[in-house]
Design an enzyme around this catalytic site. Structure first.
Site, short mmCIF file in Angstrom:
data_model
loop_
_atom_site.label_atom_id
_atom_site.label_comp_id
_atom_site.label_asym_id
_atom_site.label_seq_id
_atom_site.Cartn_x
_atom_site.Cartn_y
_atom_site.Cartn_z
N GLY A 23 0.83 -1.20 0.00
CA GLY A 23 0.00 0.00 0.00
C GLY A 23 0.86 1.25 0.00
N GLY A 25 0.75 5.60 1.04
CA GLY A 25 0.07 6.65 1.77
C GLY A 25 0.76 7.97 1.56
N MET A 27 2.73 9.50 3.46
CA MET A 27 4.10 9.58 3.99
C MET A 27 5.02 8.50 3.44
SD MET A 27 3.60 10.52 7.99
CE MET A 27 5.35 10.22 8.26
N VAL A 30 4.25 0.91 2.07
CA VAL A 30 4.34 -0.28 2.91
C VAL A 30 4.64 -1.47 2.02
CG1 VAL A 30 3.17 -1.79 4.55
CG2 VAL A 30 2.74 0.67 4.60
N LYS A 45 7.51 -0.44 6.56
CA LYS A 45 7.01 0.88 6.18
C LYS A 45 8.18 1.77 5.83
CE LYS A 45 3.71 4.47 7.42
NZ LYS A 45 2.62 4.85 8.35
N ASP A 143 -6.32 9.61 14.25
CA ASP A 143 -6.64 9.35 12.84
C ASP A 143 -7.41 8.04 12.68
OD1 ASP A 143 -6.71 10.15 10.20
OD2 ASP A 143 -4.75 9.32 9.69
#
Length: 543
Positions: A23, A25, A27, A30, A45, A143
């Site tokens: 995945g 994101g 930042m 992963v 990550k 979050d």
């Protein structure tokens, strides 16, 4: 070759071999990886810096990543991933974590539809427990939202992404005045710039529960500013599908954190919902002090009947596929009766982009009418716009039992009378009935090849399906030469049901990309009804 392709196979710290992307994101990325020392799969990550990031911002992002690692390490619960290691390479940290074979909760909702209140309560209890552990360890998550919640193939619930968590005793890694997190899930006190406490995470939990049963967050308005304004000022529209969960959601979404349900009350009520049948009326499922969870303004803001209404419904089930249990708020229902459109002269062909421009104007009209209280009328008019017309603007009669309705990117498609749209965004429409779920996606950047696009999508998402088995992935003939490809597979749904899915991706002559994504029970896939539905969707689709 992309940077990620180039990184595949890289060995970190002499032991963690990067394999494939799980995945991406804001930042970083992963990775699925293998710990070659212990011989076990792990998730890694990677922190990535955008081009042009200055040194101060780099330090802040590194500090945020380390804060995430520390926060996760301090939370001991099955609903939190285990941090194995933090290594430094390329002057940036890489977090090595437990690999959870899973899909995000947002993927589950988008693909399989809304959850019944009982299952939502079960997930809520796990999230509440891990949040309680975090709060007692001095950590605010900040979050909590469906995309940060994993549903394991074994049913395990995991709260992820502590990247913006606030850890007691650590200096803030957030820029002064910056509000971080998804606007739809940010509590009113955080939206107002106040220092949040544990009730802020519980508000986000309430918004997540709402999204589980409704398919959308409670205050989503399309822009960050409008959404945050609604969070702070607007009354809550009660969830139509909340059932026994409704009073819990209402208590968690109280705007005053002092009046909001705390962890103990929430746990007691969620436990009760999780132990009851989904069909039990919510009025009997909570304690007397919460018997009237809604203030009078809620009744005024919800004038349309709460009786479930489906396509073509007038109080009775028009077909054998009525969907009362799948009813949605008024703004997301099709309520026009099935009828033949009146004959009209066929105008000159308009491109799909031209028709999308017209819909943008209608969207602006909706926003103007919201301020004057005319939102229901405007939305109804927007839903009727272009209904019953083909791509060339000429009238087109839907077959018996079907109705032509709008999709994303100016498209239309015929769906059975009685079905409902469970989610709509600028580039996605979702239609759901007892026989299955149809998702129509649109993009104005379709790439150069449908087959290449489908292969990339399969590579990116197949790992998120439990018991995934690919059946076919090939180029197909579609619509007089459109570049098109099919991807078909089987998997096990979150409730243990064997499912089968197919995605037809097509690039039109006007260079729009559309995907027709159909999911149904594997047991009924070869049946006459399923074949009829799939054939109708593909044949009736117009860009």
């Amino acid at each position: 070759m992309t940077a990620e392709q180039d990184a595949s196979g890289r060995l970190l710290a002499g032991r963690y071999r990067l394999e494939s992307v799980l995945g991406r994101g804001g930042m970083g990325t992963v990775w699925r990886a293998t710990d070659e020392v212990l011989g076990r799969p792990v998730a890694v990550k990677e922190l990535r810096f955008a081009a042009g990031v200055d040194e101060d911002e780099r330090r802040r992002l590194v500090a945020r990543t380390l804060t995430e690692a520390k926060a996760i390490a301090r939370v001991r619960h099955t609903a939190a991933v285990t941090v194995y290691d933090v290594v430094e390479e390329d002057n940036r940290p890489w977090i090595v974590m437990e690999l959870v074979e899973s899909r995000s909760l947002s993927e589950v909702i988008n693909i399989e539809g809304v959850l019944p209140p009982r299952r939502a309560a079960e997930i809520g209890l796990e999230l509440l427990a891990v949040l309680g552990q975090a709060h007692r360890a001095g950590i605010l998550h900040r979050d909590v939202k469906p995309s940060n919640i994993l549903i394991g193939h074994d049913g395990r619930v995991v709260l992820t992404d502590f990247g913006i968590a606030r850890v007691e005793g650590d200096p803030s890694v957030t820029s002064t005045g910056m509000l971080v997190g998804a606007p739809s899930y940010i509590s009113p006190e955080r939206a107002r710039g106040r220092i949040p406490g544990a009730p802020a995470d519980l508000w986000s939990l309430g918004a997540t529960l709402y999204a589980m049963v409704e398919g959308r967050p409670p205050y989503e308005k399309g822009s960050a500013l409008s959404t945050l304004t609604a969070v702070m000022t607007e009354d809550l529209l009660p969830p139509v599908n909340g059932g026994a969960l409704t009073p819990v959601i209402a208590g968690l979404l109280r705007k005053d954190p002092e009046q909001r349900f705390d962890e103990a009350i929430t746990r007691r009520l969620l436990t009760r919902v999780a132990s009851e049948a989904d069909t039990q009326p919510y009025e009997q499922s909570y304690e007397q002090p919460y018997e009237q969870p809604y203030e009078q303004p809620y009744a005024r803001s919800y004038e349309p009947s709460r009786t479930p209404t489906a396509v073509g419904s007038s109080g009775s089930d028009p077909t054998q596929e009525g969907t009362a249990a799948l009813a949605l708020p008024p703004e997301e229902r099709f309520v026009e009766p099935l009828r033949q459109p009146a004959p009209v002269p066929a105008p000159a062909r308009r491109s799909s982009r031209r028709r999308r421009s017209g819909k943008l104007l209608i969207g602006l009209l909706v926003l103007l009418l919201v301020a004057g209280g005319g939102v229901w009328v405007a939305l109804a008019q927007a839903q009727r716009h272009n209904a019953g017309t083909g791509s060339d603007g000429a009238s087109a009669a839907a077959p018996a039992g079907y109705q032509r309705v709008d999709g994303p990117g100016g498209s239309t498609v015929e769906i059975p009378v009685g079905w409902v749209r469970t989610r709509v965004s600028a580039d996605r429409s979702k239609f759901q009935g007892p026989a299955g779920t149809l998702i129509v996606d649109w993009t104005d950047n379709p790439g150069n090849s449908a087959l290449t696009g489908v292969r990339a999508e399969a590579a990116r998402t197949s790992g998120s399906f439990a018991d995934y088995r690919q059946l076919e992935l090939k180029t197909v003939d579609y619509r007089d030469g459109w570049d098109a490809a099919d991807w078909e597979w089987t998997y096990t749904g979150s409730n243990g049901t064997a499912l089968r899915a197919t995605s037809r991706y097509a690039i039109t002559d006007s260079r729009d990309g559309f995907s027709l994504y159909w999911t149904a029970s594997a047991a009924t896939w070869d049946g006459t009804r399923n074949k009829e539905l799939l054939r109708t969707f593909e044949d009736s689709f117009q860009p």
